[in-house]
Enzyme design. Structure first.
Site, PDB file in Angstrom:
ATOM      1  N   GLY A  28       0.923  -1.426   0.331  1.00  0.00           N
ATOM      2  CA  GLY A  28       0.355   0.026  -0.123  1.00  0.00           C
ATOM      3  C   GLY A  28       0.885   1.050   0.536  1.00  0.00           C
ATOM      4  N   GLY A  80       1.645   2.770  -2.756  1.00  0.00           N
ATOM      5  CA  GLY A  80       0.977   3.705  -3.480  1.00  0.00           C
ATOM      6  C   GLY A  80       2.329   3.244  -4.887  1.00  0.00           C
ATOM      7  N   SER A  81       2.402   2.608  -5.429  1.00  0.00           N
ATOM      8  CA  SER A  81       3.350   1.325  -6.638  1.00  0.00           C
ATOM      9  C   SER A  81       2.616   1.886  -8.237  1.00  0.00           C
ATOM     10  CB  SER A  81       3.302   0.015  -6.632  1.00  0.00           C
ATOM     11  OG  SER A  81       2.599  -0.768  -6.673  1.00  0.00           O
ATOM     12  N   SER A  82       1.247   1.712  -7.253  1.00  0.00           N
ATOM     13  CA  SER A  82       0.668   2.099  -8.860  1.00  0.00           C
ATOM     14  C   SER A  82       0.565   3.565  -9.345  1.00  0.00           C
ATOM     15  CB  SER A  82      -1.041   2.535  -8.910  1.00  0.00           C
ATOM     16  OG  SER A  82      -1.088   0.776  -8.572  1.00  0.00           O
ATOM     17  N   ALA A 120       3.002   5.509  -7.904  1.00  0.00           N
ATOM     18  CA  ALA A 120       4.631   6.087  -8.321  1.00  0.00           C
ATOM     19  C   ALA A 120       4.944   5.792  -9.595  1.00  0.00           C
ATOM     20  CB  ALA A 120       5.302   5.022  -7.130  1.00  0.00           C
ATOM     21  N   ASP A 176      -1.516  10.350  -3.391  1.00  0.00           N
ATOM     22  CA  ASP A 176      -0.730   8.960  -3.363  1.00  0.00           C
ATOM     23  C   ASP A 176       0.699  10.505  -4.666  1.00  0.00           C
ATOM     24  OD1 ASP A 176      -2.882   9.004  -5.364  1.00  0.00           O
ATOM     25  OD2 ASP A 176      -3.041   6.815  -4.813  1.00  0.00           O
TER      26      ASP A 176
END
Ligand code: MEV
Length: 321
Positions: free
Chosen positions: A107, A109-111, A113, A154
């Site tokens: 969680g 925030g890979s999307s 980032a 994010d």
């Protein structure tokens, strides 16, 4: 220039999750675990994605592909490329590869980032050299195109870095200087953020007044937390974390595992603890002093959590090569 590498920090929500989807503020910090995005111009009129962290070895896509038909891990990249090209009137064949220092299960925030990384890389490669607000605008549109919901907090953390006071959609983005440090515990369960946002939306739909009162309460907590954070009043900030957690539990996004790790942190001496992000899994955060941090970490581990080693206030998106 025909190739560039940028890196982007992950994030942790400190205060204000869910309410920030409904025109309220939140406080988010960037963490020192980063995602790297490399973009290279090619002569082909296609986009090739290499993203081993999300099991995409070498996927080549036509620009007129339908985003919904793509594997999940490719959608944010495709959407970011398309939005960048549309809004800057630029086009090129591309190879985009990503590598993350953090698991997409935390969680962090890979999307968001990866979306920011792609927009920043293309901004430099194309010579558009967009400022942070322009990067945010394209990245936010790209995320909304894929997942339809989200406040954009994010993306702001990924772009600006540090710790931010953020209002829905980037209406306000203010850096907050602080020297906070936290113990972060992963539940072992990946949360489905969109499903959690939808769960809150349906609660809001059926009990409008009650849920609006919860959001108002969260807004009050965020406003107080902003001052205590800047001033380093850790006792007061810890109490506000506990208050925020109680209100999130009333919102229905707590889980038995989160509750257990939070109680373990508090009984091991934490000044405050709460879930971080959408709830339903992912991570909890605990505020400890230098003296109590290792006992709090041990307490979280003994309760079955995985303590993640992260520092806060990391730098925002930057060019690496
Ligand atoms: C998820 O990490 C935080 C939420 O507030 C969603 C968002 O702000 O986009 C639940």
């Amino acid at each position: 220039m025909n190739k560039i590498k940028v890196s982007v920090p992950g994030k942790l929500m400190l205060f204000g999750e869910h309410a920030v989807v409904y025109n309220r503020p939140c406080i988010v910090t960037a963490v020192n675990q980063r995602m790297t995005v490399t973009a290279e111009l090619t002569a082909q009129n296609t986009l090739t994605i290499q993203a081993p962290d999300v099991s995409i070895a070498n996927l080549t896509i036509d620009y007129d592909a339908n985003e919904a038909d793509l594997p999940k891990g490719a959608r944010f990249i495709f959407s970011a490329v398309k939005n960048f090209c549309n809004q800057t009137d630029w086009k090129s064949g591309l190879i985009i590869s990503t590598h993350s220092e953090f698991s997409n299960e935390f969680g962090f925030g890979s999307s968001s980032a990866v979306t920011v990384g792609v927009v920043k890389a293309l901004s430099e490669l194309s010579g558009a050299n967009l400022d942070n607000h322009a990067l945010f605008k394209i990245a936010y549109q790209s995320v909304l195109d894929v997942q339809k919901v989200g406040s954009g907090f994010d993306l702001a953390a990924a772009i600006w870095g540090g710790t931010l006071y953020f209002v829905t959609g980037g209406k306000e983005i203010k850096p907050l200087l602080n020297n906070l440090s936290l113990v972060v515990g992963y539940t072992g369960i990946k949360a489905n953020t969109v499903a959690m946002i939808q769960q809150v939306a349906s609660a809001h739909h059926t009990a409008l007044q009650k849920i609006d009162q919860i959001f108002d309460k969260i807004e009050q907590i965020v406003t107080l937390a902003k001052t205590e954070l800047i001033q380093g009043n850790w006792l007061k900030l810890g109490a506000l974390m506990n208050e925020n957690q109680a209100v999130l539990a009333a919102l229905g996004v707590n889980t038995p595992v989160l509750k257990n790790l939070i109680s373990a942190a508090l009984s091991s001496g934490a000044l405050g603890a709460k879930l971080s992000g959408a709830g339903g899994g992912d991570c909890m955060i605990a505020l400890a002093t230098a003296e109590t941090a290792s006992a709090v970490a041990a307490g979280i581990e003994a309760a079955g959590g995985k303590v993640l080693s992260v520092s806060l206030n990391a730098a925002g998106v930057r060019i690496e090569e």
